[in-house]
Design an enzyme around this catalytic site. Structure first.
Site, short mmCIF file in Angstrom:
data_model
loop_
_atom_site.label_atom_id
_atom_site.label_comp_id
_atom_site.label_asym_id
_atom_site.label_seq_id
_atom_site.Cartn_x
_atom_site.Cartn_y
_atom_site.Cartn_z
N ASP A 26 0.81 -1.22 0.00
CA ASP A 26 0.00 0.00 0.00
C ASP A 26 0.84 1.28 0.00
OD1 ASP A 26 0.78 -0.86 2.64
OD2 ASP A 26 -0.48 0.71 3.47
N TYR A 146 0.15 2.41 15.75
CA TYR A 146 1.47 2.88 16.15
C TYR A 146 1.33 4.07 17.09
CZ TYR A 146 2.55 0.34 11.84
OH TYR A 146 2.63 -0.62 10.86
N LYS A 177 -1.40 -5.10 14.24
CA LYS A 177 -0.02 -4.97 13.78
C LYS A 177 0.64 -3.83 14.53
CE LYS A 177 2.49 -3.43 9.62
NZ LYS A 177 2.37 -3.24 8.15
#
Length: 266
Positions: A26, A146, A177
């Protein structure tokens, strides 16, 4: 887990090991057509031949890069985006819906959230919105989360990484993730705080293949469910052989040294 989610999850996970090797493609929206992402048929072909479980891409790329011949591979359609040209590159916005992803044949959907960013509230809202739709349609969600923002001194801090993973759990993701914390002891605590599979990100392209493989090995030893890594795979000099080594480590529980010995020079 709903039967629809469970069936689709098996298309992006190895059902015997309950682990996965996902290759995100991506990056073109964020940084443009970088090396490794120009000839998408070739790129995806190498990833399939190497034995990855799934690829991840934006909706418009599916027509350019997904399979029309040979062995199939799991498809994850990415729902959020930003570009590095923006003054606010950490602020992701939704650019695709769950319903659109399903019409493209997706086995799962994904979205990116930066905790600590000024646009955090909006991105958390996106996860809530996607979680509701995904539950209705029975499609799994991979949440890339994140810690990135003015208050984040170190996005690899184990407490921050554990917080990121837990946000994914609590807001309805099926897989989360996060960055690897740097050593297995602290990463095991991240995994312990999550009742869904935790996969690691790869970060910037690294020149040292062995260190990359060792990071994956340590994450699996700590209870991780595999990896979702792009540039360190598709920009490697030999992606197919690298993926074969990753398969041995993630699904075969080989050591890094044994995996390299098995596949040859990397």
């Amino acid at each position: 887990m709903q039967i629809g989610k469970a069936i689709r999850r098996e298309r992006i996970f190895n059902r015997d090991t309950n682990r996965t090797i996902i290759v995100p493609l991506d990056h073109g929206v964020s940084v443009g057509p970088i090396f490794g992402l120009t000839d998408m048929k070739k790129t995806v072909g190498n990833i399939v031949e190497g034995g990855a479980n799934a690829v991840l891409m934006h909706k418009g790329l599916v027509r350019c890069g997904h399979r029309t011949q040979g062995k199939d591979i799991g498809l994850i359609v990415h729902l959020s985006a930003s570009t590095n040209l923006s003054p606010f590159p950490g602020a992701k916005t939704l650019v695709c819906t769950v319903e659109e992803a399903i019409t493209l044949g997706a086995d799962a959907v994904s979205l990116h959230i930066n905790l600590g960013d000024e646009a955090e509230a909006s991105m958390l809202g996106h996860l809530g919105e996607v979680s509701k739709a995904a539950s209705s349609w029975g499609i799994p969600i991979l949440a890339m989360i994140y810690g990135r923002g003015p208050k984040i001194a170190n996005e690899f801090d184990p407490e921050i990484v554990a917080h990121c993973a837990r946000v994914g759990v609590e807001l309805g993701a099926d897989v989360v993730k996060v960055p690897y914390t740097g050593e297995p002891e602290s990463f095991s605590k991240v995994v312990d705080g999550s009742c869904i599979p935790v996969v690691i990100a790869g970060g910037p392209k690294t020149p040292d293949t062995r260190s990359f493989l060792k990071m994956v090995e340590e994450s699996v030893q700590a209870g991780g469910a595999g990896l979702s890594v792009g540039r360190n795979i598709f920009q490697h000099k030999d992606p197919k052989t690298l993926l074969k080594a990753l398969n041995l480590i993630v699904h075969g529980e080989y050591s890094t040294d044994d995996a390299i010995a098995q596949v040859g020079d990397l």
